[in-house]
Each structure stands twice: as structure tokens, then as C-alpha cells.
Design a protein around this motif. Structure first.
Motif, PDB file in Angstrom:
ATOM      1  N   LEU A   1       2.171  19.339   4.277  1.00 46.72           N
ATOM      2  CA  LEU A   1       2.999  18.457   5.093  1.00 46.72           C
ATOM      3  C   LEU A   1       3.723  19.215   6.203  1.00 46.72           C
ATOM      4  CD1 LEU A   1       4.221  15.570   5.382  1.00 46.72           C
ATOM      5  CD2 LEU A   1       6.060  16.353   3.882  1.00 46.72           C
ATOM      6  N   GLU A   2       3.620  18.678   7.421  1.00 50.62           N
ATOM      7  CA  GLU A   2       4.399  19.183   8.547  1.00 50.62           C
ATOM      8  C   GLU A   2       5.518  18.175   8.796  1.00 50.62           C
ATOM      9  OE1 GLU A   2       3.788  20.822  13.139  1.00 50.62           O
ATOM     10  OE2 GLU A   2       2.113  19.995  12.016  1.00 50.62           O
ATOM     11  N   ALA A   3       6.642  18.407   8.150  1.00 51.56           N
ATOM     12  CA  ALA A   3       7.735  17.428   8.155  1.00 51.56           C
ATOM     13  C   ALA A   3       8.159  17.088   9.575  1.00 51.56           C
ATOM     14  CB  ALA A   3       8.924  17.973   7.372  1.00 51.56           C
ATOM     15  N   GLY A   4       8.396  15.783   9.797  1.00 54.55           N
ATOM     16  CA  GLY A   4       8.832  15.313  11.097  1.00 54.55           C
ATOM     17  C   GLY A   4       7.711  14.963  12.044  1.00 54.55           C
ATOM     18  N   LYS A   5       6.483  15.396  11.753  1.00 58.57           N
ATOM     19  CA  LYS A   5       5.353  15.126  12.627  1.00 58.57           C
ATOM     20  C   LYS A   5       4.216  14.403  11.910  1.00 58.57           C
ATOM     21  CE  LYS A   5       6.279  19.041  15.693  1.00 58.57           C
ATOM     22  NZ  LYS A   5       5.734  20.265  16.335  1.00 58.57           N
ATOM     23  N   ALA A   6       4.334  14.255  10.599  1.00 58.88           N
ATOM     24  CA  ALA A   6       3.275  13.615   9.826  1.00 58.88           C
ATOM     25  C   ALA A   6       3.458  12.105   9.821  1.00 58.88           C
ATOM     26  CB  ALA A   6       3.302  14.146   8.393  1.00 58.88           C
TER      27      ALA A   6
ATOM     28  N   LEU B   1       0.853  -1.189   0.000  1.00 61.16           N
ATOM     29  CA  LEU B   1       0.000   0.000   0.000  1.00 61.16           C
ATOM     30  C   LEU B   1       0.885   1.234   0.000  1.00 61.16           C
ATOM     31  CD1 LEU B   1      -2.990   0.993   0.318  1.00 61.16           C
ATOM     32  CD2 LEU B   1      -2.571   1.040   2.772  1.00 61.16           C
ATOM     33  N   ARG B   2       0.521   2.201  -0.821  1.00 60.77           N
ATOM     34  CA  ARG B   2       1.302   3.442  -0.925  1.00 60.77           C
ATOM     35  C   ARG B   2       0.348   4.623  -0.876  1.00 60.77           C
ATOM     36  NH1 ARG B   2       3.030   7.160  -4.686  1.00 60.77           N
ATOM     37  NH2 ARG B   2       5.235   7.812  -4.581  1.00 60.77           N
TER      38      ARG B   2
ATOM     39  N   ALA C   1      -5.646  -1.153  12.998  1.00 59.04           N
ATOM     40  CA  ALA C   1      -6.013  -2.539  13.286  1.00 59.04           C
ATOM     41  C   ALA C   1      -4.814  -3.476  13.208  1.00 59.04           C
ATOM     42  CB  ALA C   1      -7.098  -3.007  12.316  1.00 59.04           C
ATOM     43  N   LEU C   2      -3.776  -3.064  12.477  1.00 58.24           N
ATOM     44  CA  LEU C   2      -2.588  -3.897  12.307  1.00 58.24           C
ATOM     45  C   LEU C   2      -1.426  -3.433  13.179  1.00 58.24           C
ATOM     46  CD1 LEU C   2      -2.639  -4.262   8.409  1.00 58.24           C
ATOM     47  CD2 LEU C   2      -3.717  -5.732  10.126  1.00 58.24           C
ATOM     48  N   GLY C   3      -1.586  -2.302  13.860  1.00 55.59           N
ATOM     49  CA  GLY C   3      -0.499  -1.777  14.676  1.00 55.59           C
ATOM     50  C   GLY C   3       0.678  -1.299  13.853  1.00 55.59           C
ATOM     51  N   ARG C   4       0.431  -0.876  12.625  1.00 57.45           N
ATOM     52  CA  ARG C   4       1.516  -0.444  11.724  1.00 57.45           C
ATOM     53  C   ARG C   4       1.486   1.076  11.587  1.00 57.45           C
ATOM     54  NH1 ARG C   4       2.635  -4.576   7.819  1.00 57.45           N
ATOM     55  NH2 ARG C   4       4.146  -3.102   6.916  1.00 57.45           N
ATOM     56  N   VAL C   5       2.667   1.699  11.675  1.00 61.85           N
ATOM     57  CA  VAL C   5       2.795   3.150  11.539  1.00 61.85           C
ATOM     58  C   VAL C   5       3.996   3.453  10.662  1.00 61.85           C
ATOM     59  CG1 VAL C   5       3.229   5.340  12.731  1.00 61.85           C
ATOM     60  CG2 VAL C   5       1.780   3.601  13.800  1.00 61.85           C
ATOM     61  N   ALA C   6       3.843   4.408   9.757  1.00 61.33           N
ATOM     62  CA  ALA C   6       4.960   4.900   8.946  1.00 61.33           C
ATOM     63  C   ALA C   6       4.955   6.422   9.031  1.00 61.33           C
ATOM     64  CB  ALA C   6       4.830   4.446   7.493  1.00 61.33           C
ATOM     65  N   PHE C   7       6.115   6.996   9.292  1.00 57.02           N
ATOM     66  CA  PHE C   7       6.218   8.447   9.371  1.00 57.02           C
ATOM     67  C   PHE C   7       6.549   9.014   7.995  1.00 57.02           C
ATOM     68  CE2 PHE C   7       6.603   7.109  13.717  1.00 57.02           C
ATOM     69  CZ  PHE C   7       5.913   8.093  14.405  1.00 57.02           C
ATOM     70  N   LEU C   8       5.926  10.143   7.689  1.00 59.31           N
ATOM     71  CA  LEU C   8       6.105  10.769   6.381  1.00 59.31           C
ATOM     72  C   LEU C   8       7.352  11.648   6.390  1.00 59.31           C
ATOM     73  CD1 LEU C   8       2.401  11.725   5.798  1.00 59.31           C
ATOM     74  CD2 LEU C   8       3.694  10.179   4.356  1.00 59.31           C
ATOM     75  N   GLY C   9       8.234  11.395   5.437  1.00 56.05           N
ATOM     76  CA  GLY C   9       9.434  12.216   5.295  1.00 56.05           C
ATOM     77  C   GLY C   9       9.169  13.436   4.433  1.00 56.05           C
ATOM     78  N   ASP C  10      10.229  14.064   4.001  1.00 49.63           N
ATOM     79  CA  ASP C  10      10.101  15.303   3.214  1.00 49.63           C
ATOM     80  C   ASP C  10       9.367  15.086   1.905  1.00 49.63           C
ATOM     81  OD1 ASP C  10      11.446  16.609   5.203  1.00 49.63           O
ATOM     82  OD2 ASP C  10      13.416  16.502   4.219  1.00 49.63           O
ATOM     83  N   ALA C  11       9.377  13.858   1.382  1.00 58.34           N
ATOM     84  CA  ALA C  11       8.704  13.585   0.114  1.00 58.34           C
ATOM     85  C   ALA C  11       7.196  13.422   0.287  1.00 58.34           C
ATOM     86  CB  ALA C  11       9.287  12.325  -0.524  1.00 58.34           C
ATOM     87  N   GLY C  12       6.743  13.276   1.539  1.00 57.75           N
ATOM     88  CA  GLY C  12       5.314  13.155   1.781  1.00 57.75           C
ATOM     89  C   GLY C  12       4.716  11.837   1.338  1.00 57.75           C
ATOM     90  N   VAL C  13       5.532  10.776   1.317  1.00 55.72           N
ATOM     91  CA  VAL C  13       5.079   9.473   0.823  1.00 55.72           C
ATOM     92  C   VAL C  13       5.333   8.413   1.891  1.00 55.72           C
ATOM     93  CG1 VAL C  13       5.392   7.693  -0.936  1.00 55.72           C
ATOM     94  CG2 VAL C  13       5.538  10.109  -1.561  1.00 55.72           C
TER      95      VAL C  13
END
Length: 215
Positions: free
Chosen positions: A39-44, A30-31, A50-62
Motif C-alpha cells: 500500500l502507498e498510503a494517500g495515493k491508493a 462490495l468490499r 462504469a459507475l463513476g465510483r471511486v474510493a481511496f484506500l486509507g492506512d487500513a488498505g480497505v
């Protein structure tokens, strides 16, 4: 030729004995992306609660998630303290589902209110939004929480209330001045974890009575 035959035989043996996990062959990806202007870099971040999965958004916003089982999945995205969105995606086997650059909505707050007999001091209670990378929030002494900011939607809340135990509830965001989600606490018994006002103490000059309720 002999070497090739040996390799094929080993691979066939692993497949027959369960050495290869068929789930890997059916997993999807999934993308998702956000407008860089939001984008608020560093905080997004993007979460699959439900899966307990988290990814932080970098400067590219992806952000991208791999090794997902096929089926529906809820996606919570926070681009900044002011903007976010809740989406439902359909993961497909052996494919990358690209949600593209998503449109965002203004974030809101969750208001949760604990309800208990008497007037116990509930200021030690804490609440957490399950599966989201946000810290615990402590209640005021009346047992009220304000959680967020989060995108508009409904979320699972885990509650830890000394003297009453651990509970969970579902709460939905509300605009300013909206109604709280009320969570009724179980009746105290005096047993470990359900001590009531023996643990919480009482507000407004009341005393803890024999039923472990402030009187």
C-alpha cells in the motif's frame, strides 16, 4: 394498540403509493482490501469505472462500496504506482461481497496514438481514462499519449482534440516497447469543432490547405 395500527396503516400507504423504493431492498455492497506491504498510503484507490465510483484506500488498505445494483461490475484497484489489479465482481442483492485481500500485478502503461491526414500539430489534444481518478494527459505534437500507470487490462479513453472534436477509444496496457493503440481522427470539414489545421496549425513547415489539411 391504536398507535400501532396507525403506524402500520401509514407504512402500507407509502408502499402502495411508491413511497418505498424497492431498489434499496435489492442493493448490495462490495468490499476489497490490499496487503499493507503493497500500500502507498494517500495515493491508493479503488474505482468502479462504469459507475463513476471511486474510493481511496486509507492506512487500513480497505475500501467498501454500498448501494450497488446486483450484477457484474469491473473493479480497478491501484495500491501504488507499481502494483494494482483489475477484477470482475458479482454484486448480490442484500449481501456484502467481500473480495478479500487481492493479489496484485505490476502496473503498465497505455500508449495511444492519434492518426490524421497531413501533419497537424496535435499537441493540444488531451486524454482521460474514463472513471479513474487520474488527471488529463496532454499529447506530444505528433498526437501520442502515454497514460498510467494502471493495472494490466483494457480501459476506455476519452479524447479531446481541438480541431477534430471529442472521441473515445478502448486501449489496452502494453509492456515497454509494445504497440500503440491508433485512433483515426475524423476528416476535417471547416465547421465548428472540425476545423482541422485551422485550429491545430501544421508541423514541419507545412501550411494549412483549402481542405483544412496540412500540405
Amino acid at each position: 394498540m391504536r398507535h400501532v395500527l396507525v403506524v402500520v396503516a401509514v407504512a402500507a400507504g407509502l408502499a402502495g403509493c411508491g413511497g418505498l423504493d424497492n431498489r434499496v431492498l435489492s442493493e448490495g455492497q462490495l468490499r476489497v482490501a490490499v496487503p499493507l506491504s503493497e500500500l502507498e498510503a494517500g495515493k491508493a484507490w479503488v474505482a468502479l469505472p462504469a459507475l463513476g465510483r471511486v474510493a481511496f484506500l486509507g492506512d487500513a488498505g480497505v475500501a467498501a462500496f454500498a448501494q450497488l445494483e446486483p450484477g457484474p461490475v469491473d473493479v480497478v484497484l491501484l495500491a501504488s504506482r507499481e502494483k494494482g489489479v483489475v477484477l470482475r465482481a458479482q454484486v448480490r442483492a442484500r449481501e456484502t461481497v467481500d473480495l478479500g485481500t487481492v493479489a496484485l500485478a505490476r502496473t503498465q502503461r497505455l500508449l495511444v496514438e492519434l492518426s490524421a491526414q497531413g501533419d497537424p500539430d496535435l499537441g493540444k489534444a488531451t486524454a482521460t481514462l474514463r472513471g479513474l481518478p487520474l488527471g488529463d494527459v496532454r499529447a506530444d505534437d505528433e498526437g501520442e499519449f502515454e497514460l498510467g500507470p494502471v493495472p494490466p487490462g483494457c480501459f476506455d479513453v476519452d479524447l479531446r482534440v481541438p480541431g477534430y472534436g471529442e472521441l473515445s477509444a478502448s486501449a489496452c496496457t502494453t509492456s515497454d516497447g509494445g504497440a500503440s493503440t491508433r485512433v483515426a481522427l475524423p476528416e476535417p470539414t471547416g465547421q465548428v469543432g472540425r476545423e482541422g489545421c485551422l485550429v491545430t496549425g501544421c508541423r514541419d513547415g507545412k501550411r494549412c490547405g483549402p481542405r483544412f489539411v496540412c500540405e
